[in-house]
Design an enzyme around this catalytic site. Structure first.
Site, short mmCIF file in Angstrom:
data_model
loop_
_atom_site.label_atom_id
_atom_site.label_comp_id
_atom_site.label_asym_id
_atom_site.label_seq_id
_atom_site.Cartn_x
_atom_site.Cartn_y
_atom_site.Cartn_z
N ASP A 247 0.83 -1.21 0.00
CA ASP A 247 0.00 0.00 0.00
C ASP A 247 0.86 1.25 0.00
O ASP A 247 0.63 2.19 -0.77
CB ASP A 247 -0.92 -0.03 1.22
N ASP A 293 -9.57 -1.73 2.72
CA ASP A 293 -9.37 -1.21 4.06
C ASP A 293 -10.37 -1.77 5.05
O ASP A 293 -10.27 -1.53 6.25
CB ASP A 293 -9.47 0.33 4.05
#
Length: 396
Positions: A247, A293
């Site tokens: 990420d 997420d």
């Protein structure tokens, strides 16, 4: 896993976990061209607070209920595999176990998928690619939403209505060599769920409305948390650690994630308009949260709930600790993004707290070794147990 410009998207387990984000710029949710020139809307503090508060609330729903359903799903799997070696009626209802090898390879596969999408959007027309993606997620969304609302339908279905049973069976060859290809059992309740989900699917395809998008997004996230099972805490740490690096790299190191996120149109994010108070349901300035997420930390939190259950102490210490840690991490992500007005990789904040808080609690309670030794075994993964099951089957 990042706040992109501030807008992006994230594929769930069906693609890759690499485009999730928080967003607060003017971004079309599918009805207008991504490349169209739009006038930025300056959201009010009330609208921003409502949007982010709603996103946090929606993110917590699939994690909480998906974790609870994962416990029942895990128990059903063990019971089905111990019942003369037969599984439940539909293999699609069974959890998929992620091993340490899967976890280690996941960031690499996600990176390849992300970069592949980037090249596709650079070479081919966005319109045709997104049309194919819309049809793909249309089918997946209907199935996911049907599975999500099925337990509620079981409670709400009128007792005086007949609930007929159906079976879809495809086999290969005949006699002793006959092999099942598809064996799916369903009933009238399942058909009702499918029809209701299809209505939402048609609504999404025709209008790309943000509410329809969220219904599909919540279904994807809940199914992911429920059916994707980490086999132990170490595997969870490997997965979250790898995606932490993934990420950060793709958000801060390149513009690949931002480009794909702006081009990708699919119900793989939760959205909420910041101009809802001014424009009502026709609002178009969306704050967004990618499903990665939610699902990635969610499957780790669900694992800790199953660990709590295995302790048989009638407490949910590790589940609530990680759940509160997730709220704190997501709030921190929003704060940093809102302060610096820049895309933020959400896992940069979520991973340390979701792993760190439960580990600290385990250290304090003296259960750290027990936590990392916990493993969800099944007859398939335990040769001794599998042999015992086969013996019992032959005897019967």
């Amino acid at each position: 896993m990042a706040d992109v410009d501030q807008g992006s998207a994230l594929p769930t387990e069906t693609t890759s976990p690499g485009l999730d984000s928080l967003n607060n710029d003017t971004v079309s949710n599918g009805t207008d061209s991504i490349n169209a020139t739009v006038t930025k809307f300056v959201s009010t503090p009330e609208g921003t607070a409502l949007a982010y508060g709603s996103l946090v609330f929606m993110a917590l729903l699939p994690i909480f209920f998906g974790a609870l359903r994962s416990v029942s799903c895990s128990k059903s799997k063990v019971a089905a595999e111990n019942d003369n070696g037969f599984r439940s009626r539909n293999s699609s209802d069974m959890p998929e176990t992620i091993t340490s090898r899967d976890a280690a390879r996941f960031p690499i596969i996600a990176s390849c998928t992300l970069f592949g999408l980037y090249l596709f959007f650079k070479i081919f027309s966005q319109e045709y690619i997104n049309l194919l993606l819309s049809m793909y997620f249309f089918v997946l969304g209907i199935l996911a939403l049907s599975h999500t609302i099925s337990p509620f339908m079981n409670r709400a279905f009128p007792a005086n209505l007949p609930n007929k049973q159906y079976q879809l069976l495809f086999t290969q060859d005949a006699g002793e060599t006959k092999e099942e290809i598809v064996n799916y059992e369903f009933d009238t309740k399942d058909l009702v769920c499918l029809v209701m989900s299809s209505v939402v699917g048609v609504w999404y395809i025709l209008k790309k409305h943000w509410i329809a998008n969220n219904l599909f997004g919540l279904a994807f996230a809940l199914n992911g948390v429920e059916l994707l099972h980490l086999n132990n805490v170490s595997t969870g740490c490997i997965l979250l650690g790898g995606l932490f690096v993934y990420d950060v790299f793709w958000v801060f190191g390149t513009n690949v994630m931002v480009t794909v996120a702006k081009s990708f149109e699919a119900p793989i994010k939760l959205v909420f308009p910041q101009d809802l108070l001014e424009r009502g349901l026709g609002a178009s300035n969306f704050a967004m949260l990618g499903l990665g997420d939610i699902v990635i930390p969610g499957i780790f939190i669900a694992l800790l709930l199953r660990f709590d259950v295995s302790l048989k102490k009638n407490t949910r210490t590790y589940f609530y600790t990680s759940f509160l840690a997730y709220i704190f991490g997501l709030g921190l992500t929003i704060f940093v993004m809102h302060t610096f007005k820049h895309a933020q990789p959400a896992l940069l904040y979520l991973v340390p707290v979701c792993i760190g808080f439960p580990v600290l609690v385990a250290l304090f309670k003296g259960e750290l070794t027990e936590m990392f030794r916990y493993e969800e075994a099944s007859p398939e993964s335990d040769p001794a147990q599998k042999e015992e099951t086969e013996t019992e089957k032959k005897e019967k």
